[in-house]
Each structure stands twice: as C-alpha cells, then as structure tokens.
Motif scaffolding. Structure first.
Motif, PDB file in Angstrom:
ATOM      1  N   MET A 245       0.828  -1.213   0.144  1.00  0.00           N
ATOM      2  CA  MET A 245       0.026   0.168   0.011  1.00  0.00           C
ATOM      3  C   MET A 245       0.890   1.209  -0.208  1.00  0.00           C
ATOM      4  O   MET A 245       1.989   1.270   0.605  1.00  0.00           O
ATOM      5  N   ALA A 246       0.567   2.121  -0.826  1.00  0.00           N
ATOM      6  CA  ALA A 246       1.209   3.441  -0.762  1.00  0.00           C
ATOM      7  C   ALA A 246       0.146   4.749  -0.538  1.00  0.00           C
ATOM      8  O   ALA A 246      -0.716   4.838  -1.236  1.00  0.00           O
ATOM      9  N   HIS A 247       0.644   5.690   0.244  1.00  0.00           N
ATOM     10  CA  HIS A 247      -0.115   6.945   0.454  1.00  0.00           C
ATOM     11  C   HIS A 247       0.824   7.757  -0.097  1.00  0.00           C
ATOM     12  O   HIS A 247       1.903   7.911  -0.220  1.00  0.00           O
ATOM     13  N   GLY A 248       0.223   9.242  -0.461  1.00  0.00           N
ATOM     14  CA  GLY A 248       0.830   9.995  -1.367  1.00  0.00           C
ATOM     15  C   GLY A 248      -0.192  10.943  -2.447  1.00  0.00           C
ATOM     16  O   GLY A 248       0.088  11.911  -2.654  1.00  0.00           O
ATOM     17  N   ASP A 249      -0.975  10.310  -2.794  1.00  0.00           N
ATOM     18  CA  ASP A 249      -2.261  10.984  -3.716  1.00  0.00           C
ATOM     19  C   ASP A 249      -3.145  11.723  -2.605  1.00  0.00           C
ATOM     20  O   ASP A 249      -3.959  10.926  -1.865  1.00  0.00           O
ATOM     21  N   PRO A 250      -3.299  13.142  -2.745  1.00  0.00           N
ATOM     22  CA  PRO A 250      -3.997  13.594  -1.903  1.00  0.00           C
ATOM     23  C   PRO A 250      -5.681  13.170  -2.229  1.00  0.00           C
ATOM     24  O   PRO A 250      -6.296  13.142  -1.217  1.00  0.00           O
ATOM     25  N   GLY A 251      -5.869  12.916  -3.410  1.00  0.00           N
ATOM     26  CA  GLY A 251      -7.347  12.315  -3.691  1.00  0.00           C
ATOM     27  C   GLY A 251      -7.725  11.181  -2.916  1.00  0.00           C
ATOM     28  O   GLY A 251      -8.847  11.003  -2.426  1.00  0.00           O
ATOM     29  N   GLU A 252      -6.696  10.316  -2.681  1.00  0.00           N
ATOM     30  CA  GLU A 252      -7.043   9.062  -1.669  1.00  0.00           C
ATOM     31  C   GLU A 252      -6.667   9.447  -0.290  1.00  0.00           C
ATOM     32  O   GLU A 252      -7.625   8.775   0.389  1.00  0.00           O
ATOM     33  N   THR A 253      -5.945  10.202   0.159  1.00  0.00           N
ATOM     34  CA  THR A 253      -5.699  10.382   1.538  1.00  0.00           C
ATOM     35  C   THR A 253      -6.762  11.630   2.128  1.00  0.00           C
ATOM     36  O   THR A 253      -6.878  11.665   3.397  1.00  0.00           O
ATOM     37  N   GLY A 254      -7.002  12.574   1.543  1.00  0.00           N
ATOM     38  CA  GLY A 254      -7.990  13.642   1.738  1.00  0.00           C
ATOM     39  C   GLY A 254      -6.938  14.744   2.316  1.00  0.00           C
ATOM     40  O   GLY A 254      -7.529  15.653   3.019  1.00  0.00           O
ATOM     41  N   ILE A 255      -5.712  14.531   2.359  1.00  0.00           N
ATOM     42  CA  ILE A 255      -4.736  15.616   2.962  1.00  0.00           C
ATOM     43  C   ILE A 255      -4.319  16.593   2.080  1.00  0.00           C
ATOM     44  O   ILE A 255      -3.972  16.201   0.737  1.00  0.00           O
ATOM     45  N   PRO A 256      -4.430  18.033   2.195  1.00  0.00           N
ATOM     46  CA  PRO A 256      -3.910  18.914   1.061  1.00  0.00           C
ATOM     47  C   PRO A 256      -2.585  18.775   0.470  1.00  0.00           C
ATOM     48  O   PRO A 256      -1.830  18.598   1.319  1.00  0.00           O
ATOM     49  N   ALA A 257      -2.513  18.746  -0.631  1.00  0.00           N
ATOM     50  CA  ALA A 257      -1.227  18.713  -1.218  1.00  0.00           C
ATOM     51  C   ALA A 257      -0.387  20.089  -1.508  1.00  0.00           C
ATOM     52  O   ALA A 257      -0.210  20.484  -2.473  1.00  0.00           O
ATOM     53  N   GLU A 258      -0.132  20.387  -0.197  1.00  0.00           N
ATOM     54  CA  GLU A 258       0.505  21.943  -0.036  1.00  0.00           C
ATOM     55  C   GLU A 258       1.963  21.486   0.205  1.00  0.00           C
ATOM     56  O   GLU A 258       2.180  20.978   1.266  1.00  0.00           O
ATOM     57  N   PRO A 259       2.865  22.245  -0.598  1.00  0.00           N
ATOM     58  CA  PRO A 259       4.183  22.177  -0.282  1.00  0.00           C
ATOM     59  C   PRO A 259       4.502  22.956   1.386  1.00  0.00           C
ATOM     60  O   PRO A 259       3.911  23.765   1.675  1.00  0.00           O
ATOM     61  N   GLY A 260       5.344  22.051   1.989  1.00  0.00           N
ATOM     62  CA  GLY A 260       5.457  22.754   3.416  1.00  0.00           C
ATOM     63  C   GLY A 260       4.901  22.274   4.722  1.00  0.00           C
ATOM     64  O   GLY A 260       5.059  22.251   5.627  1.00  0.00           O
ATOM     65  N   ASP A 261       3.813  21.260   4.256  1.00  0.00           N
ATOM     66  CA  ASP A 261       3.043  20.875   5.441  1.00  0.00           C
ATOM     67  C   ASP A 261       2.348  19.410   5.089  1.00  0.00           C
ATOM     68  O   ASP A 261       2.012  18.574   5.910  1.00  0.00           O
ATOM     69  N   ARG A 262       2.581  18.901   3.943  1.00  0.00           N
ATOM     70  CA  ARG A 262       1.993  17.879   3.435  1.00  0.00           C
ATOM     71  C   ARG A 262       2.544  16.648   4.051  1.00  0.00           C
ATOM     72  O   ARG A 262       2.099  15.522   4.336  1.00  0.00           O
ATOM     73  N   VAL A 263       3.941  16.690   4.469  1.00  0.00           N
ATOM     74  CA  VAL A 263       4.658  15.724   5.195  1.00  0.00           C
ATOM     75  C   VAL A 263       4.137  15.543   6.525  1.00  0.00           C
ATOM     76  O   VAL A 263       3.843  14.402   7.058  1.00  0.00           O
ATOM     77  N   ALA A 264       4.002  16.581   6.923  1.00  0.00           N
ATOM     78  CA  ALA A 264       3.634  16.634   8.373  1.00  0.00           C
ATOM     79  C   ALA A 264       2.140  16.146   8.636  1.00  0.00           C
ATOM     80  O   ALA A 264       1.553  15.383   9.473  1.00  0.00           O
ATOM     81  N   ARG A 265       1.017  16.612   7.800  1.00  0.00           N
ATOM     82  CA  ARG A 265      -0.231  16.034   7.717  1.00  0.00           C
ATOM     83  C   ARG A 265      -0.048  14.447   7.259  1.00  0.00           C
ATOM     84  O   ARG A 265      -0.912  13.797   8.018  1.00  0.00           O
ATOM     85  N   THR A 266       0.570  14.148   6.420  1.00  0.00           N
ATOM     86  CA  THR A 266       0.805  12.443   6.145  1.00  0.00           C
ATOM     87  C   THR A 266       1.144  11.828   7.422  1.00  0.00           C
ATOM     88  O   THR A 266       0.802  10.686   7.645  1.00  0.00           O
ATOM     89  N   LEU A 267       1.968  12.153   8.222  1.00  0.00           N
ATOM     90  CA  LEU A 267       2.354  11.606   9.262  1.00  0.00           C
ATOM     91  C   LEU A 267       1.374  11.576  10.327  1.00  0.00           C
ATOM     92  O   LEU A 267       1.245  10.353  10.924  1.00  0.00           O
ATOM     93  N   GLY A 268       0.641  12.659  10.614  1.00  0.00           N
ATOM     94  CA  GLY A 268      -0.406  12.666  11.450  1.00  0.00           C
ATOM     95  C   GLY A 268      -1.388  11.614  10.961  1.00  0.00           C
ATOM     96  O   GLY A 268      -1.907  10.848  11.995  1.00  0.00           O
ATOM     97  N   MET A 269      -1.781  11.375   9.398  1.00  0.00           N
ATOM     98  CA  MET A 269      -2.673  10.388   9.128  1.00  0.00           C
ATOM     99  C   MET A 269      -2.197   8.946   9.467  1.00  0.00           C
ATOM    100  O   MET A 269      -3.076   8.198  10.032  1.00  0.00           O
ATOM    101  N   LEU A 270      -0.939   8.849   9.288  1.00  0.00           N
ATOM    102  CA  LEU A 270      -0.224   7.660   9.357  1.00  0.00           C
ATOM    103  C   LEU A 270      -0.264   7.103  10.913  1.00  0.00           C
ATOM    104  O   LEU A 270      -0.284   5.820  11.142  1.00  0.00           O
TER     105      LEU A 270
END
Length: 255
Positions: free
Chosen positions: A1-26
């Motif tokens: 399984m791979a995350h990273g597509d904002p359409g799948e995760t619902g996380i805004p794909a904005e530079p500077g905060d996307r890594v943090a938001r992905t970490l929070g989701m994971l």
C-alpha cells in the motif's frame, strides 16, 4: 500500500505541510513502513510512531557521536532523527508511504508527529530570529577578510566554523566534517551572518521574509504552503515535551 495521492488521503497537497499531515494520518492508522520524501530522505514508522529518519541534508548518528562527550548512548540517534526530520518536514517533495516491516534495530524511541512538528516550528523561529535570509543556508561559508567591529563574542561552534570555513563547503558539509547537527550549524552560520562576519549578498530589509515562511531549508523547498496550525489537529498524539527539553539542552551544549 502506498500513500501520497491527496485524492486518496484527503490531505491537502500543499508544499511545506504535506509531510506533517501525512505523518499525522499514518499515526492515526498505526501504520508501519517507510515514508519516502522524494530524494530528500525517509522516515521509518512503527505502529504510527517515527522511529528513525534520514535526510541527505543532515549527518547521521555516527557523524555526531564524536561531538557528544556525555554518557547517553541514545542521544546521537535522537539528535540525528530530529535533524533529519527538520528538513524532511520542510520538503516540497511528495511523500509516499509503503507498508513494510519495522527496521531491524534495537529498542528505538517512538516519536509522535506532533513532537516533530513542534520542534520544527521552534527551530524555524530561532533561525529567523538570528538572520531572516535563508540563502546562507545552502551557500559556501566564506568569512570576511576584515572585521569591522571592535569586539565580537562567538559560541564555540561559531569559532569552529570560522576556523574551518574555506569558501567552498556549505553549512551542511561543515556539519558532517565537524560532527555537529546540520541545524546547529545553520543557526551558528546565521548568527555569523548577522554579525557581519560572513560574506553575504545584499538584502533589502523592506522585503524581509516573514517568520512563518519556509526559511531554513538547505535546499529550496518550492513555494511555501500555508503555515501549520498553532496546535496539531485533533486526533494527533501529544508532543513529548520532556524529550523536547532534553534535545534542546543537548543542542545548547553542542552549540
């Protein structure tokens, strides 16, 4: 399984905060595997917690061991993890997560996403307060030939940097050679720039970057995204303030 597509995760794909938001989701998913951040590096997760981090901009634990005279064997790994995480959280690269077993290693400190975000925010503020221009972060460190001040007070690390700077190595390269964290060298270099002890390009004070901008990365992260909220989103595990206090004390000692 791979995350990273904002359409799948619902996380805004904005530079500077996307890594943090992905970490929070994971973290909420209690995921185990590897979160790659483009070519910048990766964060290792075990049950949603970060246990290791590597960045091409930061030295590893073995590089830091020689600069730490204390008896704490865990400290080099912790300093290296937070050093790497600082740059990974500021990256504009797309984070992609892949499920997998935890890394084969001994007992590891489990770091929450909020702890990493909290410390990154503090470090960005320190860098901006010392010198608000991030161009010195990636430029070769070149001392001035003539000091135009009668008295200069330096930290031990600033003295080391001036003694070892050759006009060719960047703060990150000096960090590896001196066995220091990349962040400590960035902060020391910015202080030297503010004291007019380094050659820097002219700046217009009217266009000073704001404290919340993406200043402080070794490589340009791309257009800055919206600043992270003052508090981590609901559902994130809390920050480990005891650990943060321990790290800050270690950074002061190293600097």
């Amino acid at each position: 399984m791979a995350h990273g597509d904002p359409g799948e995760t619902g996380i805004p794909a904005e530079p500077g905060d996307r890594v943090a938001r992905t970490l929070g989701m994971l973290e909420r998913e209690r995921a185990t595997g590897l979160l790659r951040v483009g070519d910048d590096g990766a964060l290792h997760l075990d049950g949603g917690a970060v246990t290791r981090a590597e960045s091409r901009h930061a030295p590893g634990p073995r590089d830091l061991t020689g600069a730490l005279g204390g008896p704490d064997p865990e400290l080099p790994a912790l300093l290296a993890l937070f050093d790497a995480a600082y740059f990974l959280l500021g990256s504009g690269a797309e984070p992609v997560f892949t499920d997998g077993p935890p890394p084969a290693q001994g007992p590891a400190r489990r770091i929450t996403a909020a702890t990493l975000v909290h410390e990154r925010r503090r470090r960005r503020t320190l860098l901006h307060s010392a010198w608000p221009y991030d161009d010195v972060d990636a430029a070769p460190v070149e001392p001035v030939r003539r000091v135009r001040r009668q008295r200069v007070i330096l930290t031990g690390l600033q003295a080391e940097i001036l003694l070892n700077a050759d006009g060719r190595r960047t703060p990150g390269e000096l960090a590896r050679d001196l066995g220091r964290t990349a962040f400590a060298c960035l902060l020391a270099v910015r202080g030297l720039a503010a004291a007019a002890l380094l050659r820097t390009r002219p700046h217009d004070p009217a266009h000073d970057p704001a404290p919340g901008s993406a200043a402080g990365a070794l490589a340009p992260p791309g257009p800055p995204g919206p600043p992270l909220p003052a508090e981590p989103p609901a559902g994130w595990a809390p920050a480990d303030h005891d650990l943060l206090a321990r790290l800050r004390a270690a950074l002061v000692e190293l600097g």
